[in-house]
Design a protein around this motif. Structure first.
Motif, PDB file in Angstrom:
ATOM      1  N   VAL A  82       0.860  -1.183   0.000  1.00 37.18           N
ATOM      2  CA  VAL A  82       0.000   0.000   0.000  1.00 37.18           C
ATOM      3  C   VAL A  82       0.892   1.227   0.000  1.00 37.18           C
ATOM      4  O   VAL A  82       1.958   1.239   0.624  1.00 37.18           O
ATOM      5  N   LEU A  83       0.454   2.276  -0.666  1.00 36.10           N
ATOM      6  CA  LEU A  83       1.210   3.518  -0.693  1.00 36.10           C
ATOM      7  C   LEU A  83       0.913   4.325   0.567  1.00 36.10           C
ATOM      8  O   LEU A  83      -0.205   4.799   0.771  1.00 36.10           O
ATOM      9  N   SER A  97      -5.889   0.625  -0.793  1.00 38.68           N
ATOM     10  CA  SER A  97      -5.594   2.032  -0.588  1.00 38.68           C
ATOM     11  C   SER A  97      -5.654   2.398   0.897  1.00 38.68           C
ATOM     12  O   SER A  97      -6.400   1.797   1.669  1.00 38.68           O
ATOM     13  N   PHE A  98      -4.860   3.391   1.270  1.00 42.37           N
ATOM     14  CA  PHE A  98      -4.720   3.859   2.649  1.00 42.37           C
ATOM     15  C   PHE A  98      -4.964   5.370   2.646  1.00 42.37           C
ATOM     16  O   PHE A  98      -4.121   6.115   2.148  1.00 42.37           O
ATOM     17  N   TRP A 207     -11.479  17.076   2.031  1.00 45.19           N
ATOM     18  CA  TRP A 207     -11.802  15.932   2.857  1.00 45.19           C
ATOM     19  C   TRP A 207     -10.494  15.397   3.434  1.00 45.19           C
ATOM     20  O   TRP A 207      -9.584  15.012   2.687  1.00 45.19           O
ATOM     21  N   ILE A 208     -10.399  15.390   4.764  1.00 45.37           N
ATOM     22  CA  ILE A 208      -9.145  15.094   5.451  1.00 45.37           C
ATOM     23  C   ILE A 208      -9.351  13.871   6.343  1.00 45.37           C
ATOM     24  O   ILE A 208      -9.992  13.952   7.403  1.00 45.37           O
ATOM     25  N   VAL A 209      -8.832  12.739   5.907  1.00 43.73           N
ATOM     26  CA  VAL A 209      -8.935  11.493   6.676  1.00 43.73           C
ATOM     27  C   VAL A 209      -7.607  11.278   7.402  1.00 43.73           C
ATOM     28  O   VAL A 209      -6.564  11.085   6.765  1.00 43.73           O
ATOM     29  N   ILE A 210      -7.661  11.326   8.733  1.00 48.26           N
ATOM     30  CA  ILE A 210      -6.455  11.176   9.554  1.00 48.26           C
ATOM     31  C   ILE A 210      -6.346   9.737  10.026  1.00 48.26           C
ATOM     32  O   ILE A 210      -7.278   9.176  10.602  1.00 48.26           O
ATOM     33  N   VAL A 235      -2.364  12.141   6.580  1.00 54.02           N
ATOM     34  CA  VAL A 235      -3.562  12.759   6.006  1.00 54.02           C
ATOM     35  C   VAL A 235      -3.772  12.179   4.614  1.00 54.02           C
ATOM     36  O   VAL A 235      -2.928  12.357   3.726  1.00 54.02           O
ATOM     37  N   ASN A 236      -4.854  11.438   4.456  1.00 53.97           N
ATOM     38  CA  ASN A 236      -5.142  10.789   3.171  1.00 53.97           C
ATOM     39  C   ASN A 236      -3.930  10.001   2.676  1.00 53.97           C
ATOM     40  O   ASN A 236      -3.603   9.982   1.477  1.00 53.97           O
ATOM     41  N   GLY A 237      -3.225   9.381   3.623  1.00 56.25           N
ATOM     42  CA  GLY A 237      -2.100   8.525   3.295  1.00 56.25           C
ATOM     43  C   GLY A 237      -0.768   9.232   3.137  1.00 56.25           C
ATOM     44  O   GLY A 237       0.231   8.591   2.797  1.00 56.25           O
TER      45      GLY A 237
END
Length: 509
Positions: A82-83, A97-98, A207-210, A235-237
């Motif tokens: 995964v990146l 995906s991460f 959109w911020i996925v922590i 943040v988003n990987g």
């Protein structure tokens, strides 16, 4: 607080079987979904004319949008490359995906997830914050999807489920924290609500996925071998990405703390403030100006951010001691003072107007209404004979065969959440959310609805809730469990159920 008509009849529970009886209105109701929630007739237009999402080089998880009232997606949990942070890392992920793909839905949609477990350990899927049935193939966290198995989840999104921010992750007992830490998490956005507000109509979004994890030697370190000193926020990987903004410009950020243990305390550089719009998918009545944003594990926030003078400004995750001695290396060390992202203000100034006292929504207030039942829920910690520590709720560890609380649909309950420990916890309940009345003895001066509330050490927090629409078994629990030294892997949890007739406490809760 959701206000739907009560459409589910009384239910009797025997082992894993729910016996459903005739509802008072004369129609046969089930613990899944009895009323027409929308399906193909849902609000398929909610994606049209929504505020723009910025595509300016900031990292973005790929998004999957519903169409014609339906979203039908495959979703595979697997171990592989995964990146993460620009490098290929061996980690768990959804669809490689991460974080996992963002699911974008509308009120009334029918969401189908064709889930497959390609890992070597069991798992399942929880739609955190959803107001849907906890039974059958819906948000049923008692399901176990073994390695190599596939399972189809279905969710009828109610027309009155608030537009806002949700997320999905594993919820199989004892596997939750390690699987999330290793990469299994993804965002869900239900559009509508604030998207339709004229003052926000042209304010662009991020959109911020922590996610919080530790990478070492080309792979994610298992949660029991990691420490909060070495774990880092992505943040988003991506580690510390740059977000562009123009001086004076407003941007709307959806922030997801997609983690099972870490509190995130955010502060913008140079004294800039957030305008808080929503918490856990619930729009506030009016925006709140705050300098610091505390987001508990599993919680979400929507904020407005304004571009400052030209220059670069860090958005920092401040150190936060979740338990006494957390700053000591022997206990894992302090959570680092790290940059979550860098906000770069540049270009032609653009002054976006936004009323400081804008009316955002009209949340219902349960305060002052008759309370049908009061309960006290005590979070504590005990030491096992082995020396391991375990969290408890009302003196009990989680037992999947025990029902602790039975609530009546439509009734208003007041729960006093007592944290007797010396560390921060969170309280999360499935299916129905709640209104926070007071935290650590301090009244909340506005209507605050959440599905996840932070519990300070040695404190009492009071919430009100009114379960509606769905019977069945579900859980409430502490959202986090920090592995420092010997620890039982299961956080304190209780099982609850709702029915249309009974109103009695079972067990000790």
């Amino acid at each position: 607080m959701r206000r739907g008509r009560i459409s589910i009849g009384g239910a009797l529970l025997a082992a894993a079987i729910v016996l459903v009886v005739l509802a008072g209105g004369g129609s046969l109701a089930t613990g899944s979904t009895s009323r027409v929630q929308g399906g193909a007739a849902g609000n398929s237009d909610c994606h049209k004319n929504t505020p723009p999402i910025l595509h300016d080089g900031f990292p973005e998880p790929r998004a999957r949008y519903s169409r014609g009232g339906r979203l039908d997606v495959p979703l595979t949990a697997s171990l592989g490359n995964v990146l993460i942070g620009g490098k290929r890392v061996t980690a768990l992920s959804y669809d490689g995906s991460f974080p996992g793909p963002t699911l974008v839905i509308c009120a009334g949609d029918h969401l189908t997830v064709h889930f497959k477990n390609d890992m070597t350990e069991p798992t399942n899927l929880h739609t955190h914050g959803f107001h849907v049935s906890p039974e059958a193939n819906h948000d049923n966290v008692f399901l176990r999807i073994d390695p190599g198995q596939a399972f189809t989840y279905e969710y009828d999104i109610p027309q009155d489920m608030p537009a806002g921010d949700y997320w999905y992750h594993p919820h199989l007992h004892t596997f939750v924290q390690p699987q999330i830490f290793a990469g299994l998490a993804g965002a869900i956005v239900q559009e509508g609500g604030l998207d339709t507000l004229p003052a926000l109509r042209h304010v662009p979004q991020r959109w911020i996925v922590i996610e919080n994890t530790e990478v070492k030697g080309g792979k994610v370190v298992p949660v029991g071998e990691s420490s909060e000193t070495n774990a880092r926020l992505y943040v988003n990987g991506v580690k510390n990405p740059t977000a562009k903004i123009r001086p004076g410009e407003l941007q709307r950020w959806r922030i997801f703390n997609a983690d099972a243990e870490r509190f995130v305390v955010l502060r913008l550089g140079h004294g800039q403030r957030f305008q808080l719009l929503a918490e856990d998918g619930h729009t506030l009545a009016r925006p709140l100006s705050v300098s610091t944003l505390q987001i508990a594990p599993g919680s979400r926030r929507e904020v407005l951010v304004r571009g400052g003078k030209p220059g670069s400004y860090p958005l920092r995750a401040l150190p936060f001691s979740q338990f006494p001695g957390a700053e000591k290396a022997a206990n894992g060390g302090p959570e680092p003072n790290e940059k979550l992202l860098t906000l770069r203000s540049a270009g032609r100034p653009k002054r976006t107007a936004f009323p400081a006292r804008a009316v955002l929504g009209h949340p219902s207030d349960l305060r002052g209404k008759p309370v049908d039942r009061k309960r006290t829920i005590v979070f504590n910690e005990l030491t096992e004979p082995s020396g391991a520590a375990a969290f408890t709720v009302n003196g009990m560890k989680f037992d999947p065969e025990r029902i602790d609380v039975t609530m009546k649909l439509g009734s208003i309950e007041q729960w006093t959440l007592v944290n007797e420990t010396t560390e921060w916890h969170t309280f999360h309940i499935h299916i129905n959310d709640f209104q926070v009345v007071s935290v650590a003895g301090k009244p909340v001066p506005y209507v605050l609805e959440e599905d996840n509330v932070a519990l300070p050490p040695k404190s009492k927090t009071v919430v009100l809730m009114q379960p509606t629409d769905f019977t069945g078994k579900f859980v409430f629990h502490c959202q986090r469990d920090v592995p420092r030294g010997p620890r039982d892997d299961g956080h304190g949890a209780g099982r609850a159920r709702t029915d249309g007739s009974a109103d009695a406490a079972l067990g000790r809760a």
